[in-house]
Motif scaffolding. Sequence first.
Motif, PDB file in Angstrom:
ATOM      1  N   ILE A   1      21.396   8.087  23.720  1.00  0.00           N
ATOM      2  CA  ILE A   1      20.968   6.811  25.292  1.00  0.00           C
ATOM      3  C   ILE A   1      19.649   6.051  24.462  1.00  0.00           C
ATOM      4  CG2 ILE A   1      20.391   5.741  27.155  1.00  0.00           C
ATOM      5  CD1 ILE A   1      22.401   8.051  27.789  1.00  0.00           C
ATOM      6  N   ALA A   2      19.004   7.321  23.696  1.00  0.00           N
ATOM      7  CA  ALA A   2      17.660   6.379  22.817  1.00  0.00           C
ATOM      8  C   ALA A   2      17.749   5.665  21.971  1.00  0.00           C
ATOM      9  CB  ALA A   2      16.325   7.998  22.893  1.00  0.00           C
ATOM     10  N   LYS A   3      18.457   6.439  20.886  1.00  0.00           N
ATOM     11  CA  LYS A   3      18.758   5.833  19.745  1.00  0.00           C
ATOM     12  C   LYS A   3      19.503   4.536  20.003  1.00  0.00           C
ATOM     13  CE  LYS A   3      18.801   8.008  16.175  1.00  0.00           C
ATOM     14  NZ  LYS A   3      17.449   7.615  14.900  1.00  0.00           N
ATOM     15  N   ARG A   4      20.133   4.670  20.748  1.00  0.00           N
ATOM     16  CA  ARG A   4      21.173   3.111  21.180  1.00  0.00           C
ATOM     17  C   ARG A   4      19.802   1.701  21.667  1.00  0.00           C
ATOM     18  NH1 ARG A   4      27.085   5.120  23.167  1.00  0.00           N
ATOM     19  NH2 ARG A   4      27.735   6.000  21.217  1.00  0.00           N
ATOM     20  N   LEU A   5      18.785   3.098  22.548  1.00  0.00           N
ATOM     21  CA  LEU A   5      18.484   1.442  23.383  1.00  0.00           C
ATOM     22  C   LEU A   5      17.641   1.361  22.426  1.00  0.00           C
ATOM     23  CD1 LEU A   5      17.138   3.665  26.681  1.00  0.00           C
ATOM     24  CD2 LEU A   5      18.530   1.326  26.756  1.00  0.00           C
ATOM     25  N   GLU A   6      16.872   1.749  20.890  1.00  0.00           N
ATOM     26  CA  GLU A   6      15.981   1.599  20.295  1.00  0.00           C
ATOM     27  C   GLU A   6      16.584   0.731  19.587  1.00  0.00           C
ATOM     28  OE1 GLU A   6      12.533   2.320  19.045  1.00  0.00           O
ATOM     29  OE2 GLU A   6      12.156   3.353  20.871  1.00  0.00           O
ATOM     30  N   ASP A   7      18.191   0.678  19.318  1.00  0.00           N
ATOM     31  CA  ASP A   7      19.222  -0.188  18.410  1.00  0.00           C
ATOM     32  C   ASP A   7      18.631  -1.532  18.568  1.00  0.00           C
ATOM     33  OD1 ASP A   7      19.175   1.379  16.703  1.00  0.00           O
ATOM     34  OD2 ASP A   7      21.090   2.289  16.954  1.00  0.00           O
ATOM     35  N   VAL A   8      19.016  -1.154  20.755  1.00  0.00           N
ATOM     36  CA  VAL A   8      19.009  -2.995  20.717  1.00  0.00           C
ATOM     37  C   VAL A   8      17.952  -3.397  21.536  1.00  0.00           C
ATOM     38  CG1 VAL A   8      19.935  -3.813  23.409  1.00  0.00           C
ATOM     39  CG2 VAL A   8      21.738  -2.208  22.022  1.00  0.00           C
ATOM     40  N   TYR A   9      16.967  -2.513  21.408  1.00  0.00           N
ATOM     41  CA  TYR A   9      16.022  -3.551  22.503  1.00  0.00           C
ATOM     42  C   TYR A   9      14.684  -3.142  20.952  1.00  0.00           C
ATOM     43  CZ  TYR A   9      18.278  -3.365  26.902  1.00  0.00           C
ATOM     44  OH  TYR A   9      19.091  -4.126  27.718  1.00  0.00           O
ATOM     45  N   SER A  10      13.789  -4.502  21.609  1.00  0.00           N
ATOM     46  CA  SER A  10      12.528  -3.831  20.791  1.00  0.00           C
ATOM     47  C   SER A  10      10.994  -3.037  21.686  1.00  0.00           C
ATOM     48  CB  SER A  10      11.820  -5.308  21.172  1.00  0.00           C
ATOM     49  OG  SER A  10      11.128  -5.919  22.284  1.00  0.00           O
ATOM     50  N   LYS A  11      10.255  -2.645  21.236  1.00  0.00           N
ATOM     51  CA  LYS A  11       9.373  -1.574  21.348  1.00  0.00           C
ATOM     52  C   LYS A  11       8.824  -1.933  22.865  1.00  0.00           C
ATOM     53  CE  LYS A  11       9.569   1.951  18.645  1.00  0.00           C
ATOM     54  NZ  LYS A  11       9.605   3.005  19.242  1.00  0.00           N
ATOM     55  N   GLU A  12       8.754  -3.702  22.711  1.00  0.00           N
ATOM     56  CA  GLU A  12       8.128  -4.137  24.186  1.00  0.00           C
ATOM     57  C   GLU A  12       8.768  -4.436  25.317  1.00  0.00           C
ATOM     58  OE1 GLU A  12       6.510  -7.803  24.064  1.00  0.00           O
ATOM     59  OE2 GLU A  12       4.883  -7.632  22.476  1.00  0.00           O
ATOM     60  N   GLU A  13      10.118  -4.563  25.297  1.00  0.00           N
ATOM     61  CA  GLU A  13      11.361  -4.377  26.272  1.00  0.00           C
ATOM     62  C   GLU A  13      11.426  -3.159  26.488  1.00  0.00           C
ATOM     63  OE1 GLU A  13      13.931  -7.836  24.885  1.00  0.00           O
ATOM     64  OE2 GLU A  13      14.536  -6.784  23.716  1.00  0.00           O
ATOM     65  N   ILE A  14      11.022  -1.704  25.397  1.00  0.00           N
ATOM     66  CA  ILE A  14      11.370  -0.812  26.157  1.00  0.00           C
ATOM     67  C   ILE A  14      10.462  -0.082  26.763  1.00  0.00           C
ATOM     68  CG2 ILE A  14      11.394   1.564  25.355  1.00  0.00           C
ATOM     69  CD1 ILE A  14      13.009   0.295  22.982  1.00  0.00           C
ATOM     70  N   LEU A  15       9.386  -0.796  26.806  1.00  0.00           N
ATOM     71  CA  LEU A  15       8.431  -0.475  27.422  1.00  0.00           C
ATOM     72  C   LEU A  15       8.586  -1.022  28.596  1.00  0.00           C
ATOM     73  CD1 LEU A  15       4.861  -0.724  24.750  1.00  0.00           C
ATOM     74  CD2 LEU A  15       6.329   1.668  26.457  1.00  0.00           C
ATOM     75  N   GLU A  16       8.933  -2.559  29.218  1.00  0.00           N
ATOM     76  CA  GLU A  16       9.048  -3.379  29.984  1.00  0.00           C
ATOM     77  C   GLU A  16       9.795  -2.149  31.316  1.00  0.00           C
ATOM     78  OE1 GLU A  16      11.501  -6.966  31.125  1.00  0.00           O
ATOM     79  OE2 GLU A  16       9.439  -6.840  30.024  1.00  0.00           O
ATOM     80  N   LEU A  17      11.134  -1.980  30.401  1.00  0.00           N
ATOM     81  CA  LEU A  17      12.557  -1.188  31.089  1.00  0.00           C
ATOM     82  C   LEU A  17      12.005   0.442  31.604  1.00  0.00           C
ATOM     83  CD1 LEU A  17      15.380  -1.768  28.799  1.00  0.00           C
ATOM     84  CD2 LEU A  17      15.219  -2.427  31.336  1.00  0.00           C
ATOM     85  N   TYR A  18      10.431   0.952  31.112  1.00  0.00           N
ATOM     86  CA  TYR A  18      11.009   1.935  31.594  1.00  0.00           C
ATOM     87  C   TYR A  18       9.505   1.956  32.209  1.00  0.00           C
ATOM     88  CZ  TYR A  18       7.924   6.322  31.052  1.00  0.00           C
ATOM     89  OH  TYR A  18       7.276   7.682  31.841  1.00  0.00           O
ATOM     90  N   LEU A  19       8.474   1.185  32.476  1.00  0.00           N
ATOM     91  CA  LEU A  19       7.699   1.323  33.584  1.00  0.00           C
ATOM     92  C   LEU A  19       8.322   0.347  34.877  1.00  0.00           C
ATOM     93  CD1 LEU A  19       4.594  -0.024  31.916  1.00  0.00           C
ATOM     94  CD2 LEU A  19       4.467   2.107  32.588  1.00  0.00           C
ATOM     95  N   ASN A  20       9.066   0.186  34.418  1.00  0.00           N
ATOM     96  CA  ASN A  20       9.647  -0.760  36.198  1.00  0.00           C
ATOM     97  C   ASN A  20      11.049   0.091  36.229  1.00  0.00           C
ATOM     98  OD1 ASN A  20       9.080  -3.190  36.018  1.00  0.00           O
ATOM     99  ND2 ASN A  20      10.339  -3.977  34.601  1.00  0.00           N
ATOM    100  N   THR A  21      11.186   1.558  36.227  1.00  0.00           N
ATOM    101  CA  THR A  21      12.334   2.183  36.870  1.00  0.00           C
ATOM    102  C   THR A  21      11.569   3.605  36.651  1.00  0.00           C
ATOM    103  OG1 THR A  21      13.210   2.664  33.821  1.00  0.00           O
ATOM    104  CG2 THR A  21      13.495   1.325  34.576  1.00  0.00           C
ATOM    105  N   VAL A  22      10.779   3.793  35.642  1.00  0.00           N
ATOM    106  CA  VAL A  22      10.002   5.001  36.312  1.00  0.00           C
ATOM    107  C   VAL A  22       9.815   5.532  37.560  1.00  0.00           C
ATOM    108  CG1 VAL A  22       7.424   4.248  36.082  1.00  0.00           C
ATOM    109  CG2 VAL A  22       7.957   6.367  35.364  1.00  0.00           C
ATOM    110  N   PRO A  23      10.268   6.573  37.808  1.00  0.00           N
ATOM    111  CA  PRO A  23       9.570   7.312  39.107  1.00  0.00           C
ATOM    112  C   PRO A  23       8.359   7.415  39.428  1.00  0.00           C
ATOM    113  CG  PRO A  23      10.655   9.349  38.375  1.00  0.00           C
ATOM    114  CD  PRO A  23      10.136   8.096  37.019  1.00  0.00           C
ATOM    115  N   PHE A  24       8.058   6.680  40.666  1.00  0.00           N
ATOM    116  CA  PHE A  24       5.899   7.745  41.317  1.00  0.00           C
ATOM    117  C   PHE A  24       6.249   8.329  42.313  1.00  0.00           C
ATOM    118  CE2 PHE A  24       6.023   3.906  38.218  1.00  0.00           C
ATOM    119  CZ  PHE A  24       4.099   4.060  37.577  1.00  0.00           C
ATOM    120  N   SER A  25       5.485   9.228  42.735  1.00  0.00           N
ATOM    121  CA  SER A  25       5.479   9.501  44.387  1.00  0.00           C
ATOM    122  C   SER A  25       6.107   8.283  45.759  1.00  0.00           C
ATOM    123  CB  SER A  25       4.183   9.321  44.792  1.00  0.00           C
ATOM    124  OG  SER A  25       3.785  10.366  43.470  1.00  0.00           O
ATOM    125  N   ASP A  26       6.243   9.065  46.495  1.00  0.00           N
ATOM    126  CA  ASP A  26       6.725   8.881  47.466  1.00  0.00           C
ATOM    127  C   ASP A  26       8.057   7.409  47.291  1.00  0.00           C
ATOM    128  OD1 ASP A  26       4.769   9.981  48.805  1.00  0.00           O
ATOM    129  OD2 ASP A  26       3.358   8.273  49.031  1.00  0.00           O
TER     130      ASP A  26
END
Length: 766
Positions: A158-183
Amino acid sequence: MLERIKRHPKLKWAILILISLTAIFFLFFGSIYFGVWGKIPSSRELTELQQNKATQVLAANGKLIGKFYIFDRQPIKFSEFPDHLLEALIATEDVRFYEHDGIDNRSLLRVFFKSILLQDESAGGGSTITLQLAKNIYGRKDFGMFGIVINKMQEAIIAKRLEDVYSKEEILELYLNTVPFSDNTYGIESASLKFFNKKTSNLSLEEAAVLVGMLKASHYYNPRIFPERSRLRRDVVLMQMARNNYLSLEEAEEAKLTPLILDYKSYSHDKGIAPYFREQVRKDVSKILDTLRNKDGKKFNIYRDGLVVHTTLNFTMQQLAEEAMLEHMEELQAAHEKSYGNNAPWLRNKEILNDAIKRSERYQSLLKQGLSESEILKRMEQEHPMELFSYAGMETRNANSLDSITHYLKFLNSGLLSVDPENGGVQAWVGGVDFRFFKYDHVAQSKRQVGSTFKPIVYTAALENGIDPCSYFSVREVTYKDGWTPSNSSSEGDDPNMNYNLKTALSQSMNTIAVKVLMETGIGNVIEQAREMGITSDLPGVPSIALGTASLSLSELATAYTSYANNGYYSRPYYLSRIEDANGNILAEFKPEISKKKAFSDDTRKIMVNMMQATVNEGTATRLRFKYGLQNDIAGKTGTTQNNKDGWFVGITPELVCVTWVGADDHRIGFRNTAIGQGANSALPIFAKLMQKMNADAEFNEITNARFAPLSQELADMLECPPQERDNFFERLFSGKNKDRRNDDQKDKKKNGFFKRLFGKKDKDN
């Protein structure tokens, strides 16, 4: 080569084993790649990522009030990420992020040799941000003993495909919008708002480092629960930034000296600002969404679709209203309990106690299990640690269900509704003292007798039906056909031979005169006037309606009173402005409901406002002036129901109508005495404290500095009459003073009576 292999059978077996393992690996990898262990999303599917998004509820100024979600996620754009947040993330989680294509082979080799072979715990992780993103989006499944290998391989694909589909900035945007935090928080924006009460774009370097540090182990480094651990982890992130040249060593050391200070805002259903209001919004929006469909023809989901609900609520006023209510209710509760002592109805009244027990969730749950009443009570007597509400803070102690029921029976509750009279927009909504323990919303769900707050409607109807404001009515008690004899709350100074004009009678809230005004106006005319002012509940056609025996909601009462501040047109309270989808498209829009017909004339409105100003300046609500020091232009009316069951106050300014109510949830429990329970003491102080707080905040200058227009000379002349007058000899002689009081209400003299005209006092035109 072949000869060599033939001469060395061990080498032959080694090569065969290697080939076999390679074949097995590729077969195993192929089974994963082609979905034998579960379908892997294609590149096309990855371009259409849909994640559950929290629905946001916003105040009128766009400030977040609360959310509805399964996972608390609130996506934002890459442009909203501050540079130091991105630098902290990359320095800590994936320093070669911009160099690899989703899998960092160098890091994997390092992890393999140092962590696995050499058992070096400082080797770090081999998981890239892209690999973590794959895990965040799709999670991990349980495949037994092969689980970690299968999941890792799936994530790599999935990671390889994500890198093919999205730019680095888009990957950072997706990551920071989905990453789990506390509570139960997902995405950087939700975490930033929850832990620091600010948008991601406004995060400081130190705050960004705290949130990035939490990603290593969200619970272990939760700054709310483990602040010292979180601070130390933050410092590690800062040093990583320095090590990777995002900060100088001096900058990192300076940042480490900053104390960790949270501004935690819970958006859970039970906590946070305006919980009663949010619950009503949830109910209403859910019903509205049932009638709408998205582009795929499916219903919208309030918990998943990232909707935005705009409301009329004033965020700051709501905060001040909740503060005002809690400050007053803590004092009132103490006085209430002290007044009863050991003879309190929640302790002594068996009927009230038994009813409360049988209504409780615990009793009903055990009853459904088929237990007898004795078995249920035995279970309910079992003690266990229990968190109980108190104004001093939550109290945890060993108690049983019966203790809990008695504990909550004693509490008074409250409701407050503030609206903009011009359009009915709700500015503040307080449904009770604490939503966690008292779910019943006294704004949305409750109807109680309104007491003397109904009297202005009676007097309005009287003016509209030709009764002169300088008409005089005797304070004397009268018995009506059904044997009912209304009396005033205090007989002190009630000279039966004294007559009062309408202004004085209303401002002093004289019950006997209110009923006489009702009877002279006509019960039907008063009920019709209430309808014209927006009241829809059933109104009993009996004389006692003058004293507020009708049960109304706070919303209905607010509706009626808006007509006094809105040129005679009532405005029904509303609070939803519009609902948008996640892309900002408007799904539903709501307009104010303002009556098209005036409820009464301009002269009547101005006279009534003047009379209710007298209530504040010289009548039952004067403590607004002498105790709370309010100098604002305020009209209002206090209300107290029979046996001190309910206390009310309605405050009117040119720009705000505010209704407050106080009482016990069980209507059989009233205040011990009128001194405590009267509306001026029980409900008025909430409004008073709110106005004090608004006066101290320049945000509300437009409301607090507003002034009622002065009366015209003609209207001022119409009200120019002594507040009271005593019957003269002839009036007492012919009024049948010694006759049956049943007929006395027919003998009250108005200013345009025969003896007034005889002795030269000019008639007023009715």
